[in-house]
Design an enzyme around this catalytic site. Structure first.
Site, PDB file in Angstrom:
ATOM      1  N   ASN A 150      13.026 -37.329  -0.320  1.00 31.66           N
ATOM      2  CA  ASN A 150      13.885 -37.938   0.695  1.00 31.66           C
ATOM      3  C   ASN A 150      14.041 -39.450   0.554  1.00 31.66           C
ATOM      4  O   ASN A 150      14.979 -40.017   1.081  1.00 31.66           O
ATOM      5  CB  ASN A 150      13.361 -37.610   2.100  1.00 31.66           C
ATOM      6  CG  ASN A 150      11.878 -37.870   2.253  1.00 31.66           C
ATOM      7  OD1 ASN A 150      11.073 -37.445   1.430  1.00 31.66           O
ATOM      8  ND2 ASN A 150      11.500 -38.571   3.289  1.00 31.66           N
ATOM      9  N   CYS A 321      11.107 -41.240   9.152  1.00 30.69           N
ATOM     10  CA  CYS A 321       9.851 -40.645   9.594  1.00 30.69           C
ATOM     11  C   CYS A 321       8.667 -41.552   9.334  1.00 30.69           C
ATOM     12  O   CYS A 321       7.612 -41.396   9.915  1.00 30.69           O
ATOM     13  CB  CYS A 321       9.622 -39.323   8.880  1.00 30.69           C
ATOM     14  SG  CYS A 321      11.005 -38.236   9.091  1.00 30.69           S
TER      15      CYS A 321
HETATM   16  N1  PMP Z   1      10.973 -32.869   4.852  1.00 31.74           N
HETATM   17  C1  PMP Z   1      11.803 -33.768   4.312  1.00 31.74           C
HETATM   18  C2  PMP Z   1      11.888 -33.882   2.827  1.00 31.74           C
HETATM   19  C3  PMP Z   1      12.590 -34.574   5.149  1.00 31.74           C
HETATM   20  O1  PMP Z   1      13.413 -35.468   4.596  1.00 31.74           O
HETATM   21  C4  PMP Z   1      12.485 -34.427   6.545  1.00 31.74           C
HETATM   22  C5  PMP Z   1      13.315 -35.285   7.469  1.00 31.74           C
HETATM   23  N2  PMP Z   1      13.282 -36.648   7.191  1.00 31.74           N
HETATM   24  C6  PMP Z   1      11.607 -33.474   7.048  1.00 31.74           C
HETATM   25  C7  PMP Z   1      10.866 -32.705   6.176  1.00 31.74           C
HETATM   26  C8  PMP Z   1      11.434 -33.273   8.525  1.00 31.74           C
HETATM   27  O2  PMP Z   1      12.602 -32.831   9.119  1.00 31.74           O
HETATM   28  P1  PMP Z   1      12.741 -32.802  10.708  1.00 31.74           P
HETATM   29  O3  PMP Z   1      12.502 -34.207  11.172  1.00 31.74           O
HETATM   30  O4  PMP Z   1      14.125 -32.336  10.955  1.00 31.74           O
HETATM   31  O5  PMP Z   1      11.719 -31.869  11.245  1.00 31.74           O
END
Ligand code: PMP
Length: 376
Positions: A150, A321
């Site tokens: 990501n 995140c």
């Molecule tokens: N895994 C990856 C690779 C992500 O990019 C993300 C979101 N940034 C997530 C998990 C988590 O997704 P969510 O916040 O929708 O639960």
């Protein structure tokens, strides 16, 4: 506004929004109710489940659990299987560049005596086959590796990694495909468990899924009713999941065209940013074009980001995140970048709805900002 933060989340597609509102109004019954109105809601839900499995080309042997998104899917895949299969072995393998919902889930399991191995990645952010092979043994019950990173957009060799995992019959292969689904077609059928989030491809926030082979059992994270085969208790948000299936269908219908147009946009911005001599590229050249990561060489990235934000141009440094915690990107550190590079990164992440016009406006603003902002 110019929005280049689509890896954090995407705007909801109009088609998904309209479908959600219509279903929510017309079929508000609880899909678990046994009366005809509930059964109708359940029929729509089951149709969406089948569609998503067939869109991902995994319908022959797999099941799909609807979840609140990839964070929940990842937690279930890691903790749910670890708890269920702990008598087979107690070793879990993952990589240094996974999302926090993986890294923190395995950290939690470590407290309960599981052996956790966090593999290094190469300079492109990929897990190498041999690195995985050397870490695997008969005690390994789970390997969790992401499809696309990501922060930098590296793409893992799912086929090769899966072959390594599956030489050990007790080991399951989990793939976090959150940044890949709807953008690139990869051999998703290689995974025993596959996580994704709807809001990364134009569906609502708060809905996602965990695809799994039908013979896999997890311990549920929530105690409650028997919804979702007892693996996820709680009333199911049918309109959200049906509209997620519709959003995925649209993303996949246009996948090749979108990949190309995003590639053109990414290529334009990359070339122009490098020509300023103010940036170094962090993303691998053969990564997913939807994500472009660079570090500033002289300016403070946070100052550049703020100046862009004041002009209505939105992008990220580290992923959303991680952005509230440590400002140094652990992903960039893992691919061998220095502390200065890892704390001065910009992540642009695109959608097929971004235009070349926006890219040009972005470059004009960036050129001005680079003149205005002092060196760090
Ligand atoms: N895994 C990856 C690779 C992500 O990019 C993300 C979101 N940034 C997530 C998990 C988590 O997704 P969510 O916040 O929708 O639960």
């Amino acid at each position: 506004m110019i929005y280049f933060d689509n890896a954090a989340t995407t705007p909801t597609l109009k088609e998904a929004e309209e479908l959600f509102l219509r279903l929510n109004g017309q079929y508000f019954g609880n899909p678990s109710s046994s009366h005809a109105f509930g059964r109708e809601a359940n029929r729509l839900l089951e149709e969406a489940r089948k569609k998503i499995l067939s869109f991902l080309k995994v319908e022959d042997h797999d099941s799909l659990l609807f979840t609140s998104g990839a964070t929940e899917s990842n937690n279930l895949a890691i903790k749910g299987t670890a708890l269920h299969y702990q008598n087979r072995g107690r070793k879990i393998i993952t990589s240094a560049v996974e999302h926090p919902s993986i890294l923190n889930a395995v950290k939690e399991l470590q407290k309960y005596g599981f052996e956790i191995v966090v593999l290094p990645v190469n300079s492109k952010g990929q897990v190498e086959r041999d690195t995985l092979k050397n870490a695997m043994d008969g005690n390994t019950i789970l390997v969790s590796i992401m499809a696309v990173n990501n922060e930098v957009g590296s793409i893992n060799d799912l086929q090769g990694l899966s072959e390594v995992v599956h030489t050990f019959p007790k080991a399951l292969f989990h793939v976090d495909a959150t940044q890949a689904i709807g953008k690139i077609s990869l051999p998703y059928e290689m995974a025993d468990l596959l996580s994704f989030s709807g809001h990364k491809f134009g569906a609502f926030k708060g809905c996602g899924g965990l695809v799994y082979k039908s013979n896999i059992v997890f311990e549920p994270l929530n105690s409650g009713g028997e919804q979702e085969k007892g693996f996820r208790a709680g009333t199911v948000n049918m309109p959200a999941f049906v509209s997620m299936a519709a959003a995925l269908e649209i993303a996949l219908r246009d996948l090749d065209k979108n990949y190309q147009s995003v590639g053109v946009l990414q290529g334009f911005i990359l070339q122009n940013l490098l020509e300023t001599n103010e940036f170094e590229l962090n993303s691998p050249r053969d990564g997913l074009p939807y994500v472009l990561n660079l570090s500033t060489t002289r300016k403070k990235a946070s100052v550049v980001l703020e100046a862009l934000s004041e002009r209505g141009i939105f992008l990220s440094s580290v992923s959303a995140c991680s952005s509230k915690g440590e400002p140094v990107s652990y992903v960039l550190t893992a691919i061998g970048k220095s502390k200065a590079e890892a704390s001065n990164s910009l992540r642009l992440s695109f959608s097929p709805r971004n235009t070349l016009e926006e890219a040009k406006t972005f470059m004009t603003a960036m050129t001005e900002i680079l003149h205005e902002v002092h060196d760090r």
